[in-house]
Design a protein around this motif. Structure first.
Motif, PDB file in Angstrom:
ATOM      1  N   GLU A   2       0.885  -1.162   0.016  1.00 28.62           N
ATOM      2  CA  GLU A   2      -0.139  -0.034  -0.096  1.00 28.62           C
ATOM      3  C   GLU A   2       0.817   1.192   0.211  1.00 28.62           C
ATOM      4  O   GLU A   2       0.487   2.222  -0.699  1.00 28.62           O
ATOM      5  N   VAL A   3       1.959   1.159   0.649  1.00 27.37           N
ATOM      6  CA  VAL A   3       2.840   2.460   0.953  1.00 27.37           C
ATOM      7  C   VAL A   3       3.731   2.511  -0.458  1.00 27.37           C
ATOM      8  O   VAL A   3       3.732   3.800  -0.989  1.00 27.37           O
ATOM      9  N   MET A   4       3.843   1.587  -1.146  1.00 30.96           N
ATOM     10  CA  MET A   4       4.583   1.622  -2.379  1.00 30.96           C
ATOM     11  C   MET A   4       3.546   2.398  -3.460  1.00 30.96           C
ATOM     12  O   MET A   4       3.920   3.203  -4.293  1.00 30.96           O
ATOM     13  N   ASP A   5       2.418   1.789  -3.303  1.00 32.75           N
ATOM     14  CA  ASP A   5       1.438   2.571  -4.340  1.00 32.75           C
ATOM     15  C   ASP A   5       1.052   3.923  -4.098  1.00 32.75           C
ATOM     16  O   ASP A   5       0.747   4.837  -4.868  1.00 32.75           O
ATOM     17  N   LEU A   6       0.880   4.171  -2.731  1.00 34.84           N
ATOM     18  CA  LEU A   6       0.461   5.619  -2.465  1.00 34.84           C
ATOM     19  C   LEU A   6       1.549   6.611  -2.650  1.00 34.84           C
ATOM     20  O   LEU A   6       1.237   7.534  -2.950  1.00 34.84           O
ATOM     21  N   PHE A   7       2.814   6.369  -2.162  1.00 38.72           N
ATOM     22  CA  PHE A   7       3.916   7.287  -2.241  1.00 38.72           C
ATOM     23  C   PHE A   7       4.771   6.857  -3.217  1.00 38.72           C
ATOM     24  O   PHE A   7       5.925   7.741  -3.353  1.00 38.72           O
ATOM     25  N   LYS A  41      -3.466   9.184   7.198  1.00 35.77           N
ATOM     26  CA  LYS A  41      -3.284  10.413   7.943  1.00 35.77           C
ATOM     27  C   LYS A  41      -1.942  11.051   7.246  1.00 35.77           C
ATOM     28  O   LYS A  41      -1.400  11.845   7.924  1.00 35.77           O
ATOM     29  N   ILE A  42      -1.184  10.289   6.357  1.00 31.41           N
ATOM     30  CA  ILE A  42       0.073  10.627   5.800  1.00 31.41           C
ATOM     31  C   ILE A  42      -0.290  11.263   4.542  1.00 31.41           C
ATOM     32  O   ILE A  42      -0.832  10.307   3.570  1.00 31.41           O
ATOM     33  N   ASN A  43      -0.111  12.471   4.368  1.00 34.10           N
ATOM     34  CA  ASN A  43      -0.550  13.446   3.116  1.00 34.10           C
ATOM     35  C   ASN A  43       0.316  13.047   1.797  1.00 34.10           C
ATOM     36  O   ASN A  43      -0.418  13.335   0.906  1.00 34.10           O
ATOM     37  N   ASP A  44       1.504  12.884   2.021  1.00 34.58           N
ATOM     38  CA  ASP A  44       2.381  13.174   0.751  1.00 34.58           C
ATOM     39  C   ASP A  44       3.613  12.428   1.059  1.00 34.58           C
ATOM     40  O   ASP A  44       3.949  11.910   2.338  1.00 34.58           O
ATOM     41  N   TYR A  45       4.914  12.421   0.108  1.00 32.92           N
ATOM     42  CA  TYR A  45       5.955  11.798   0.297  1.00 32.92           C
ATOM     43  C   TYR A  45       6.763  12.342   1.420  1.00 32.92           C
ATOM     44  O   TYR A  45       7.336  11.516   2.016  1.00 32.92           O
ATOM     45  N   HIS A  46       6.778  13.643   1.646  1.00 30.29           N
ATOM     46  CA  HIS A  46       7.624  14.229   2.725  1.00 30.29           C
ATOM     47  C   HIS A  46       7.278  13.843   4.120  1.00 30.29           C
ATOM     48  O   HIS A  46       7.857  13.306   4.927  1.00 30.29           O
ATOM     49  N   GLU A  47       5.806  13.619   4.124  1.00 31.02           N
ATOM     50  CA  GLU A  47       5.277  13.276   5.514  1.00 31.02           C
ATOM     51  C   GLU A  47       5.460  11.615   5.827  1.00 31.02           C
ATOM     52  O   GLU A  47       5.687  11.049   6.913  1.00 31.02           O
TER      53      GLU A  47
END
Length: 135
Positions: A22-27, A96-102
């Motif tokens: 999921e993390v790989m897809d989202l970010f 709750k994590i909005n973008d790559y930097h977060e």
């Protein structure tokens, strides 16, 4: 039972893999950027296994040596507290994590706290194995 504990551990490992996907897809990160999830999962499993057996050890701890018992309970409570904090950090919903930097901030926080928690586990195990009042 041991079988149930292994099933729970397997389930948690699968959840970490799903979260990594999921993390790989989202970010849009590489698989290597998700290794911290597996490391945190393994650390949590190790901590909980030691904590589970620590209650047995504590039950049989010499009740006459209050200094040793107090140190044991202090170290046990410390490990519980740090395990709970790592679990809380790790289980933060990805929504709750909005973008790559977060995400990178989240990754750094979980990675660092995994290391901190590993240190508390080591200190607890060494203390118990070496004789608590000799630490």
């Amino acid at each position: 039972s041991h079988g149930d504990a292994m099933k729970i551990a397997d389930h948690q490992r699968k959840q970490a893999q799903m979260k990594a996907s999921e993390v790989m897809d989202l970010f849009k990160v590489r698989a290597q950027d998700t290794n911290f999830l597996t490391e945190a999962t393994e650390q949590l499993l190790a901590n909980r296994k030691v904590l589970r057996w620590s209650y047995v050890y504590g039950f049989y701890l010499n009740k006459g040596d209050s200094q040793e018992r107090q140190l044991f309970e202090y170290l046990q409570e410390d490990l519980e507290k740090h395990t709970d904090k790592l679990s809380h950090l790790y289980e933060q919903p990805l929504e709750k994590i909005n973008d790559y930097h977060e995400f990178m901030k989240y990754k750094e926080e979980v990675t660092n706290y995994t290391r901190v928690t590993a240190g508390f586990l080591k200190k607890f195990v060494e203390g118990v194995m070496g004789g608590l009042t000799d630490v």
